[in-house]
Motif scaffolding. Structure first.
Motif, short mmCIF file in Angstrom:
data_model
loop_
_atom_site.label_atom_id
_atom_site.label_comp_id
_atom_site.label_asym_id
_atom_site.label_seq_id
_atom_site.Cartn_x
_atom_site.Cartn_y
_atom_site.Cartn_z
N LEU A 110 0.84 -1.19 0.00
CA LEU A 110 0.00 0.00 0.00
C LEU A 110 0.88 1.24 0.00
CD1 LEU A 110 -2.72 1.44 0.09
CD2 LEU A 110 -2.61 1.30 2.59
N TRP A 111 0.74 2.03 -1.05
CA TRP A 111 1.37 3.34 -1.15
C TRP A 111 0.26 4.36 -1.12
CZ3 TRP A 111 6.44 4.45 -0.89
CH2 TRP A 111 7.32 3.37 -1.02
N LEU A 112 0.34 5.27 -0.17
CA LEU A 112 -0.70 6.29 -0.02
C LEU A 112 -0.04 7.57 0.49
CD1 LEU A 112 -3.81 6.76 -0.14
CD2 LEU A 112 -3.83 6.25 2.31
N GLY A 113 -0.27 8.66 -0.20
CA GLY A 113 0.33 9.93 0.20
C GLY A 113 1.84 9.92 0.12
N GLY A 114 2.37 9.11 -0.80
CA GLY A 114 3.82 9.02 -0.97
C GLY A 114 4.51 8.12 0.04
N LEU A 115 3.73 7.46 0.90
CA LEU A 115 4.29 6.62 1.96
C LEU A 115 3.93 5.16 1.78
CD1 LEU A 115 3.24 8.83 5.03
CD2 LEU A 115 5.42 8.86 3.80
N LEU A 116 4.84 4.30 2.17
CA LEU A 116 4.57 2.86 2.22
C LEU A 116 3.93 2.56 3.56
CD1 LEU A 116 4.84 -0.06 1.21
CD2 LEU A 116 7.15 -0.08 2.20
N TRP A 117 2.80 1.86 3.53
CA TRP A 117 2.06 1.50 4.74
C TRP A 117 2.25 -0.01 4.95
CZ3 TRP A 117 -0.65 5.24 7.53
CH2 TRP A 117 -0.66 6.50 6.95
N GLU A 118 3.28 -0.36 5.71
CA GLU A 118 3.62 -1.76 5.97
C GLU A 118 2.43 -2.50 6.57
OE1 GLU A 118 6.42 -3.35 5.25
OE2 GLU A 118 7.78 -1.68 4.82
N GLY A 119 2.23 -3.73 6.10
CA GLY A 119 1.20 -4.59 6.67
C GLY A 119 -0.21 -4.27 6.21
N GLN A 120 -0.38 -3.29 5.33
CA GLN A 120 -1.70 -2.92 4.81
C GLN A 120 -1.87 -3.47 3.39
OE1 GLN A 120 -4.24 -1.01 6.20
NE2 GLN A 120 -3.15 -0.77 8.14
N ARG A 121 -3.07 -3.88 3.06
CA ARG A 121 -3.38 -4.37 1.72
C ARG A 121 -3.26 -3.22 0.73
NH1 ARG A 121 -9.24 -6.85 0.29
NH2 ARG A 121 -8.90 -7.32 -1.90
N GLY A 122 -2.56 -3.48 -0.36
CA GLY A 122 -2.30 -2.46 -1.37
C GLY A 122 -3.45 -2.25 -2.33
N LEU A 123 -3.26 -1.29 -3.21
CA LEU A 123 -4.27 -0.92 -4.20
C LEU A 123 -3.82 -1.36 -5.58
CD1 LEU A 123 -4.77 2.66 -2.79
CD2 LEU A 123 -6.46 0.81 -2.69
N SER A 124 -4.78 -1.70 -6.41
CA SER A 124 -4.46 -2.08 -7.79
C SER A 124 -4.21 -0.82 -8.59
CB SER A 124 -5.61 -2.89 -8.40
OG SER A 124 -6.78 -2.11 -8.46
N GLY A 125 -3.47 -0.97 -9.68
CA GLY A 125 -3.22 0.18 -10.54
C GLY A 125 -2.05 -0.07 -11.46
N HIS A 126 -1.94 0.76 -12.49
CA HIS A 126 -0.86 0.67 -13.47
C HIS A 126 0.48 1.02 -12.82
CE1 HIS A 126 1.32 1.06 -17.22
NE2 HIS A 126 1.50 2.36 -17.05
N SER A 127 0.45 2.05 -11.97
CA SER A 127 1.66 2.46 -11.26
C SER A 127 1.57 1.88 -9.85
CB SER A 127 1.79 3.98 -11.27
OG SER A 127 0.70 4.55 -10.58
N ASP A 128 1.98 2.66 -8.85
CA ASP A 128 1.91 2.15 -7.48
C ASP A 128 0.51 2.24 -6.88
OD1 ASP A 128 1.67 4.87 -7.01
OD2 ASP A 128 3.37 5.00 -5.64
N GLY A 129 -0.43 2.86 -7.60
CA GLY A 129 -1.81 2.95 -7.13
C GLY A 129 -2.04 3.97 -6.03
N ASP A 130 -1.17 4.96 -5.89
CA ASP A 130 -1.30 5.96 -4.83
C ASP A 130 -2.30 7.03 -5.25
OD1 ASP A 130 -1.03 8.11 -3.05
OD2 ASP A 130 1.14 7.91 -2.90
N PRO A 131 -3.57 6.95 -4.79
CA PRO A 131 -4.56 7.91 -5.26
C PRO A 131 -4.31 9.34 -4.79
CG PRO A 131 -5.50 6.51 -3.55
CD PRO A 131 -4.14 5.97 -3.87
N VAL A 132 -3.64 9.53 -3.67
CA VAL A 132 -3.35 10.88 -3.18
C VAL A 132 -2.37 11.58 -4.12
CG1 VAL A 132 -2.30 12.19 -1.29
CG2 VAL A 132 -3.91 10.35 -0.78
N ALA A 133 -1.27 10.93 -4.43
CA ALA A 133 -0.29 11.52 -5.34
C ALA A 133 -0.86 11.69 -6.74
CB ALA A 133 0.98 10.66 -5.38
N HIS A 134 -1.65 10.71 -7.18
CA HIS A 134 -2.23 10.78 -8.53
C HIS A 134 -3.24 11.92 -8.64
CE1 HIS A 134 -1.37 6.18 -9.09
NE2 HIS A 134 -0.27 6.90 -8.93
N ALA A 135 -4.10 12.09 -7.64
CA ALA A 135 -5.08 13.17 -7.68
C ALA A 135 -4.37 14.52 -7.66
CB ALA A 135 -6.05 13.06 -6.50
#
Length: 168
Positions: A31-56
């Motif tokens: 899980l990458w969110l807000g530019g951060l790796l969230w250890e132990g959390q289920r990640g998001l699907s996507g072409h890149s790392d799936g970080d919706p905060v950075a993408h938005a």
């Protein structure tokens, strides 16, 4: 002879929205969110790392400058961006916007999701995203009170606004 007035800076605003579903259990991702790796959390699907905060945030910059959108610059037709970091995409978006003659005033992002609990890492995220954009980025988080796909825990959405202005 009269002295001319200072030029008026007219800001332009843009909106960006990004949504990603959580990755399937049989295809785990980080899980990458807000530019951060969230250890132990289920990640998001996507072409890149799936970080919706950075993408938005990147999409809001493109919208404000009128230079296309995330798909235009980093779409699935661009295999070199497969798995790319959202922070990398935000930095590239900021460069594209500046190359188009704009400066960035700020970016504000709100993500909608049940998890992870964002508050404890907000400052860390804002610092990383601000460094990538070369401008202030603020991030807030909320839930959707168990409504819709974010409320059911199926994914995360993010909405961003950006302010840019013509560079002199």
């Amino acid at each position: 002879m009269t002295e001319s007035a200072a030029p008026i800076i007219l800001p332009r605003t843009g909106i960006g929205i990004d949504v990603h579903a959580f990755a399937a259990a049989d295809e785990p991702r980080e899980l990458w969110l807000g530019g951060l790796l969230w250890e132990g959390q289920r990640g998001l699907s996507g072409h890149s790392d799936g970080d919706p905060v950075a993408h938005a945030a990147a999409d809001a910059l493109f919208s404000a400058a009128g230079v296309g959108d995330l798909g235009t610059h980093f779409g699935t037709d661009r295999p070199e961006f497969a798995g790319a970091s959202g922070v990398t995409l935000l930095a590239a978006a900021a460069k594209i916007v500046r190359d188009a003659g704009f400066e960035i005033g700020n970016i504000a992002v709100q993500f909608v999701g049940n998890r992870p609990k964002f508050g404890p890492r907000r400052a860390e995220s804002q610092q990383i995203l601000s460094e990538a954009a070369g401008a202030p980025v603020s991030v807030s988080a909320t839930t959707s009170d168990a409504l819709g796909f974010t409320g059911r825990g199926e994914g995360i959405a993010a909405i961003a606004t950006a302010l840019v202005y013509l560079a002199h």
